[in-house]
Write a protein that holds these residues in place. Structure first.
Motif, mmCIF file in Angstrom:
data_model
loop_
_atom_site.group_PDB
_atom_site.id
_atom_site.type_symbol
_atom_site.label_atom_id
_atom_site.label_comp_id
_atom_site.label_asym_id
_atom_site.label_seq_id
_atom_site.Cartn_x
_atom_site.Cartn_y
_atom_site.Cartn_z
ATOM 1 N N VAL A 571 0.821 -1.212 0.000
ATOM 2 C CA VAL A 571 0.000 0.000 0.000
ATOM 3 C C VAL A 571 0.853 1.259 0.000
ATOM 4 C CG1 VAL A 571 -1.780 1.268 1.241
ATOM 5 C CG2 VAL A 571 -1.872 -1.228 1.128
ATOM 6 N N HIS A 572 1.978 1.237 0.730
ATOM 7 C CA HIS A 572 2.762 2.467 0.833
ATOM 8 C C HIS A 572 3.396 2.865 -0.497
ATOM 9 C CE1 HIS A 572 6.539 0.207 0.783
ATOM 10 N NE2 HIS A 572 7.168 1.358 0.727
ATOM 11 N N LEU A 573 3.484 1.914 -1.452
ATOM 12 C CA LEU A 573 3.997 2.263 -2.775
ATOM 13 C C LEU A 573 3.135 3.336 -3.422
ATOM 14 C CD1 LEU A 573 4.719 -1.316 -4.157
ATOM 15 C CD2 LEU A 573 6.441 0.389 -3.612
ATOM 16 N N PHE A 574 1.827 3.262 -3.191
ATOM 17 C CA PHE A 574 0.887 4.198 -3.802
ATOM 18 C C PHE A 574 0.927 5.553 -3.113
ATOM 19 C CE2 PHE A 574 -0.417 0.179 -5.275
ATOM 20 C CZ PHE A 574 -1.236 0.332 -6.380
ATOM 21 N N HIS A 575 1.320 5.565 -1.861
ATOM 22 C CA HIS A 575 1.243 6.813 -1.104
ATOM 23 C C HIS A 575 2.616 7.459 -0.924
ATOM 24 C CE1 HIS A 575 -1.405 9.393 1.306
ATOM 25 N NE2 HIS A 575 -0.320 9.639 2.029
ATOM 26 N N LEU A 576 3.500 6.783 -0.248
ATOM 27 C CA LEU A 576 4.806 7.367 0.043
ATOM 28 C C LEU A 576 5.590 7.665 -1.232
ATOM 29 C CD1 LEU A 576 7.083 8.188 1.972
ATOM 30 C CD2 LEU A 576 7.766 5.781 2.071
ATOM 31 N N HIS A 577 5.555 6.755 -2.191
ATOM 32 C CA HIS A 577 6.391 6.895 -3.380
ATOM 33 C C HIS A 577 5.658 7.498 -4.570
ATOM 34 C CE1 HIS A 577 9.323 4.729 -1.137
ATOM 35 N NE2 HIS A 577 8.635 3.591 -1.136
ATOM 36 N N ASP A 578 4.491 8.048 -4.342
ATOM 37 C CA ASP A 578 3.723 8.690 -5.402
ATOM 38 C C ASP A 578 4.548 9.830 -6.001
ATOM 39 O OD1 ASP A 578 1.919 9.892 -7.065
ATOM 40 O OD2 ASP A 578 0.575 10.584 -5.493
ATOM 41 N N GLY A 579 4.901 9.705 -7.273
ATOM 42 C CA GLY A 579 5.652 10.768 -7.936
ATOM 43 C C GLY A 579 7.144 10.695 -7.753
ATOM 44 N N ALA A 586 2.507 5.792 -14.607
ATOM 45 C CA ALA A 586 2.007 5.003 -15.730
ATOM 46 C C ALA A 586 1.543 3.627 -15.291
ATOM 47 C CB ALA A 586 3.100 4.877 -16.798
ATOM 48 N N LEU A 587 2.031 3.150 -14.151
ATOM 49 C CA LEU A 587 1.646 1.843 -13.647
ATOM 50 C C LEU A 587 0.444 1.919 -12.713
ATOM 51 C CD1 LEU A 587 5.233 0.535 -12.885
ATOM 52 C CD2 LEU A 587 3.752 -0.222 -14.738
ATOM 53 N N GLY A 588 -0.067 3.121 -12.508
ATOM 54 C CA GLY A 588 -1.240 3.277 -11.661
ATOM 55 C C GLY A 588 -0.920 3.386 -10.184
ATOM 56 N N MET A 589 0.357 3.437 -9.822
ATOM 57 C CA MET A 589 0.722 3.508 -8.413
ATOM 58 C C MET A 589 0.761 4.961 -7.974
ATOM 59 S SD MET A 589 3.521 0.466 -8.005
ATOM 60 C CE MET A 589 3.045 -1.232 -8.373
ATOM 61 N N ARG A 590 -0.426 5.509 -7.774
ATOM 62 C CA ARG A 590 -0.606 6.891 -7.341
ATOM 63 C C ARG A 590 -1.515 6.909 -6.125
ATOM 64 N NH1 ARG A 590 0.569 10.628 -11.365
ATOM 65 N NH2 ARG A 590 0.381 12.104 -9.641
ATOM 66 N N ARG A 591 -1.346 7.908 -5.287
ATOM 67 C CA ARG A 591 -2.174 8.000 -4.084
ATOM 68 C C ARG A 591 -3.659 8.041 -4.424
ATOM 69 N NH1 ARG A 591 -0.513 12.857 -0.640
ATOM 70 N NH2 ARG A 591 0.583 13.591 -2.478
ATOM 71 N N SER A 592 -3.976 8.686 -5.533
ATOM 72 C CA SER A 592 -5.376 8.778 -5.923
ATOM 73 C C SER A 592 -5.957 7.418 -6.298
ATOM 74 C CB SER A 592 -5.511 9.736 -7.116
ATOM 75 O OG SER A 592 -4.718 9.289 -8.209
ATOM 76 N N THR A 594 -5.209 4.532 -4.555
ATOM 77 C CA THR A 594 -5.034 3.594 -3.447
ATOM 78 C C THR A 594 -6.285 2.748 -3.213
ATOM 79 O OG1 THR A 594 -3.513 5.129 -2.387
ATOM 80 C CG2 THR A 594 -4.415 3.372 -1.020
ATOM 81 N N ASP A 595 -7.452 3.377 -3.285
ATOM 82 C CA ASP A 595 -8.687 2.636 -3.023
ATOM 83 C C ASP A 595 -8.969 1.586 -4.090
ATOM 84 O OD1 ASP A 595 -9.091 4.059 -0.726
ATOM 85 O OD2 ASP A 595 -10.475 5.511 -1.627
ATOM 86 N N ASN A 596 -8.352 1.733 -5.242
ATOM 87 C CA ASN A 596 -8.566 0.765 -6.318
ATOM 88 C C ASN A 596 -7.624 -0.426 -6.237
ATOM 89 O OD1 ASN A 596 -10.684 2.125 -7.663
ATOM 90 N ND2 ASN A 596 -9.227 3.534 -8.610
ATOM 91 N N LEU A 597 -6.706 -0.400 -5.286
ATOM 92 C CA LEU A 597 -5.801 -1.528 -5.109
ATOM 93 C C LEU A 597 -6.534 -2.676 -4.422
ATOM 94 C CD1 LEU A 597 -3.030 -2.939 -5.055
ATOM 95 C CD2 LEU A 597 -2.567 -1.737 -2.903
ATOM 96 N N LEU A 598 -6.572 -3.822 -5.073
ATOM 97 C CA LEU A 598 -7.207 -5.011 -4.528
ATOM 98 C C LEU A 598 -6.141 -6.086 -4.345
ATOM 99 C CD1 LEU A 598 -10.348 -5.132 -6.857
ATOM 100 C CD2 LEU A 598 -10.154 -4.063 -4.592
ATOM 101 N N MET A 599 -6.222 -6.817 -3.247
ATOM 102 C CA MET A 599 -5.235 -7.852 -2.971
ATOM 103 C C MET A 599 -5.915 -9.136 -2.531
ATOM 104 S SD MET A 599 -2.102 -5.860 -1.078
ATOM 105 C CE MET A 599 -3.181 -4.939 -0.003
ATOM 106 N N LYS A 600 -5.247 -10.228 -2.854
ATOM 107 C CA LYS A 600 -5.725 -11.537 -2.450
ATOM 108 C C LYS A 600 -4.547 -12.335 -1.930
ATOM 109 C CE LYS A 600 -6.816 -14.563 -5.630
ATOM 110 N NZ LYS A 600 -7.550 -15.295 -6.701
#
Length: 830
Positions: A571-579, A586-592, A594-600
């Motif tokens: 999860v922190h990839l989307f937030h801490l490393h955003d930008g 381009a890979l979608g790893m942006r804070r905006s 985060t809610d779309n990240l699904l894990m199994k």
């Protein structure tokens, strides 16, 4: 995925967790929301959360459960409709160019071949590969036009063989399956074998196996387009007349468009085969080699349903393919491929996937077949692994957690060679000195090239061997009195050994650790020397996609468990490393997002992990797995994957050996063959890794101070993905309990063998703040002894290390700004 995209993912798909470990090593307590944080903090100050205390169950897991349910629901909702086969504009352009080329090469050819450039491209590639020594196929050259066939032998074309690796690998895979099948039929007495080749084009397999098929009275059937069958039949006649034998049985060339399999008004492929003499009662191997790319989805489904996996064919049938299975099997994962074949009572004997699941290499046979027992002889089990590297050692440690009896990566092989500055030392070059859980050791390569790992203490008077030199003779020489040690740490300068007992025999060898070198990484066994088990080393999944490795070394002044923890956190990839790195967006790893990240969660044959995807995506695009005791692996369906060997140097000193595997396609293979490109690529990727590492390092130092020094709870409120963190610490605590204390080296036992004692319930020495950077020895004669090896020369602990990281990074920043690429923690959305 393009090379640039892969490199971007290599940086984006990982995380660091540097932080200050506890001054007293102990089991980790995961406090949850039902506890009062103030009470927990007070308790920590009083009891220090005594060693080996079990972690309470993580109960606040609503988010994690919801994530799993969302993943399943989203996966089920994404339905890919059947479509038509197509190729990219690049593919069409390539066809046009090669088509014009082959028109020229086949001008005046009397064979009567009329075909698209695709089949001719493979034929010429096979001839080129044979001449380049990449593939054995003498037939291919004989099928080329006599006037132009020697073009395939031009030395100037040899580099082009790199672009045909796909042809090489798929040929070897299918040939191995054919050999296995024919031997199984012959040994079991199952009958006369049949081989059905789908859309083989101008492949030479029928000719290469002509003698074998004749000897066992078998038959070969080829289903292909009418004009291909006509041309192939003519080539066979010409080849037999000039190079073959009249005794060879000519294959049955059956005109059939595989796309007609989806038309209910046309004959099925099984009917067409039967009318040509095919028997549904004889053992049959169906082969599909890179042809289903050109078959529409509906007929592809029916090909499998009505022919390849159909119950109406012989029970002694098998299938081998190196082909595209979308939409039947869009995922590259073995467990899904296994389920696909098991639905038709086939056992998946061998499997791997390439190009993000676009191509499956699979060999399967019916379970109730009389040839099945023959096919599984010497079988290498198809591992249910979500990544192309597996470890039976990690799997065993999951069942019985322990830090003992395990392999640990301690260095890249290139770190053992002569380093910068060593050329000015006439005595040799510096041995590689390191520590594993605080235990001092030195690694060097002897005269035979063998890796030796020995205690960093001379058997003479315990002078550090790390202060010595490795001579050109491959001997490690102690700087104090000149004793030299060669293979297996045995003393080499025997002139000083006195057999009368003045120097005892056990004084003439160094304490040895079992060491192995695998794919350029040096591993050391932590456990009894004679119990070292090479089968527990990490190994590649058979037939996995070839990769180009890029290595990075990172140093931290924190405990290894924090780095494991953070690398398991997606999860922190989307937030801490955003930008942080431009391609991350381009890979979608942006804070905006985060809610779309699904894990199994999953647990494969190696260990636990997560499969991650963005909501609405057709398939997962990120994987995280924990390989006990200290490896975190990341990967993606593109074929990219990376491994973090998180090496515990000491309680507050960790070195990470990061290897990132870039899928080795023809473009990357060619580009990296140019001078200077490999070094440029290494510097670029290293700097990206240093940058991400620094971001994590600053945060995790504060996190660890709160947890270890001030008693804050490690997990107070559970969040998305924290279940994997909990699984790691649960394993960690059980390992401490099983080992009876912390794994860190406490002291030598004092005997001649330098046996070690680990830290029990006491406090391990704090190594994190020792200043070992200043030279105190006599310049020009000898540098001083470093208390902590290896010295922290790399970022993030030393941001000026890594060959001047900060200057290089600032140059990259200037370039990105000049190009208008957003930078910073919170870049503006485009």
């Amino acid at each position: 995925m393009r090379a640039a995209g892969v490199l971007a993912f290599a940086v984006a798909a990982r995380a660091w967790a540097p932080a200050r470990p506890a001054p007293r090593p102990r089991a980790v307590s995961l406090n949850v929301a039902t506890e009062d944080p103030a009470t927990v903090a007070d308790e920590a100050q009083v009891t220090k959360r005594s060693s080996l205390r079990a972690a309470p169950v993580l109960t606040d897991a609503r988010d994690m459960v919801q994530v799993f349910e969302d993943f399943e629901a989203d996966e089920a909702s994404v339905v890919q409709d059947d479509g038509e086969a197509s190729q990219s504009p690049l593919g069409y352009a390539t066809d046009a160019v090669t088509g014009a080329l082959f028109d020229l090469l086949h001008f005046g050819d009397a064979s009567g071949i009329e075909d698209s450039s695709k089949n001719l491209r493979v034929l010429w590639a096979r001839a080129l590969l044979d001449d380049a020594g990449e593939l054995e196929d003498k037939v291919a050259h004989n099928l080329l036009p006599k006037l132009t066939r020697d073009v395939a032998k031009w030395d100037a074309l040899k580099p082009a063989a790199r672009f045909a690796e796909f042809v090489t690998s798929r040929t070897k895979f299918i040939d191995a399956a054919v050999d296995k099948f024919l031997a199984a039929v012959e040994n079991s007495g199952a009958g006369k074998p049949q081989i059905v080749l789908l859309g083989a084009g101008f492949d030479t397999r029928a000719m290469r196996y002509a003698e074998r098929i004749r000897d066992i009275d078998g038959d070969i059937y080829e289903l292909d387009l009418p004009h291909v069958c006509k041309g192939k039949s003519g080539l066979w006649d010409t080849w037999v007349a000039e190079h073959g034998s009249d005794s060879y049985k000519k294959p049955s060339y059956i005109p059939y468009d595989l796309n007609d399999a989806g038309d209910p008004d046309k004959a099925t492929p099984l009917d067409i085969l039967t009318s040509a003499g095919f028997s549904k009662e004889r053992p049959t191997l169906f082969c599909s080699e890179a042809v289903l790319f050109y078959v529409d989805d509906l007929p592809k489904r029916r090909l499998f349903q009505d022919l390849l996996l159909a119950s109406t064919t012989s029970p002694d049938s098998a299938v081998v393919l190196t082909d595209n299975l979308k939409p039947l099997l869009p995922s590259p994962f073995t467990h899904e491929a296994r389920a696909f074949f098991e639905d038709s009572n086939f056992d998946l004997l061998k499997h791997s996937a390439r190009w993000g699941g676009a191509v499956h290499y699979a060999f399967a046979a019916r379970r109730d077949s009389q040839i099945y027992d023959q096919l599984v002889v010497d079988r290498q089990d198809t591992t249910v692994s979500y990544l192309p590297i597996l470890s039976h050692g990690a799997a065993a440690l999951q069942k019985k957690p322990t830090f003992e009896n395990a392999w640990y990566a301690v260095a890249f092989s290139k770190q053992l060679e002569r380093q910068e500055g060593d050329d000015f030392d006439e005595l040799g070059y510096t041995p590689y000195a390191t520590r594993l859980f605080g235990e001092p050791m030195v690694i060097y390569r002897d005269a035979s090239g063998q890796i030796n790992a020995v205690a960093d203490a001379c058997p003479h008077r315990s002078a550090p061997m790390s202060m010595g030199r490795v001579g050109d003779d491959g001997n490690l020489r102690c700087f104090y009195h000149g004793w030299a040690f060669g293979k297996d740490g045995v003393r080499a300068d025997v002139d000083q050994f006195k057999p009368d007992g003045t120097l005892k025999k056990n004084a003439c060898s160094l304490k040895q650790f079992a060491a192995e070198e695998v794919d350029g990484i040096v591993y050391v066994w932590r456990g009894p020397l004679l119990e070292a088990d090479a089968s527990k080393l990490p190994q590649k999944v058979p037939d996995a996609t070839p990769t180009y490795p890029v290595d990075t070394v990172l140093d931290y002044k924190v405990g290894f468990e924090y780095i494991v923890e953070n690398n398991l956190d997606s999860v922190h990839l989307f937030h801490l490393h955003d930008g942080s790195i431009p391609p991350i967006a381009a890979l979608g790893m942006r804070r905006s997002n985060t809610d779309n990240l699904l894990m199994k969660a999953f647990s494969d044959d190696v260990g636990p992990g997560h499969v991650g995807k963005l909501r609405g995506a057709l398939k997962p695009n990120k994987l995280v797995r924990f390989d006990a005791p200290n490896i975190v692996r990341h990967g993606g369906v593109s074929g990219f994957h990376e491994e973090f060997h998180i090496v515990p140097i000491a309680p507050k000193r960790t070195r990470v050996l990061l290897r990132q595997h870039l899928p080795k396609g023809p473009i990357l293979t060619t580009v990296t063959g140019f001078p200077g490109v490999p070094k440029f690529l290494e510097v670029l990727v290293n700097n990206w890794n240093y940058h991400i590492g620094l971001e994590d390092y600053s945060v995790m130092q504060g996190q660890a101070h709160m947890i270890d020094d001030l008693g804050a709870p490690r997990i107070n409120k559970a969040g998305k993905g924290d279940d994997l963190i909990y699984k790691f610490y649960n394993w960690y605590n059980k390992a401490l309990e099983n080992d009876g204390g912390q794994p860190y080296f406490a002291r030598w036992t004092g005997d001649n063998e330098y046996n070690r004692v680990i830290v029990g319930d006491g406090t391990a020495r704090d190594w994190s703040d020792i200043d070992d950077d200043e030279l105190r020895g006599t310049v020009g004669i000898k540098e001083d002894f470093h208390a902590v090896h290896p010295v922290a020369n790399y970022p993030p602990a030393n941001p000026d290390g890594g060959g001047g990281y900060l200057k290089k990074w600032n140059a990259q920043v200037a370039l990105f700004r000049a190009l208008g690429i957003p930078l910073g923690f919170n870049p503006k959305d485009e």
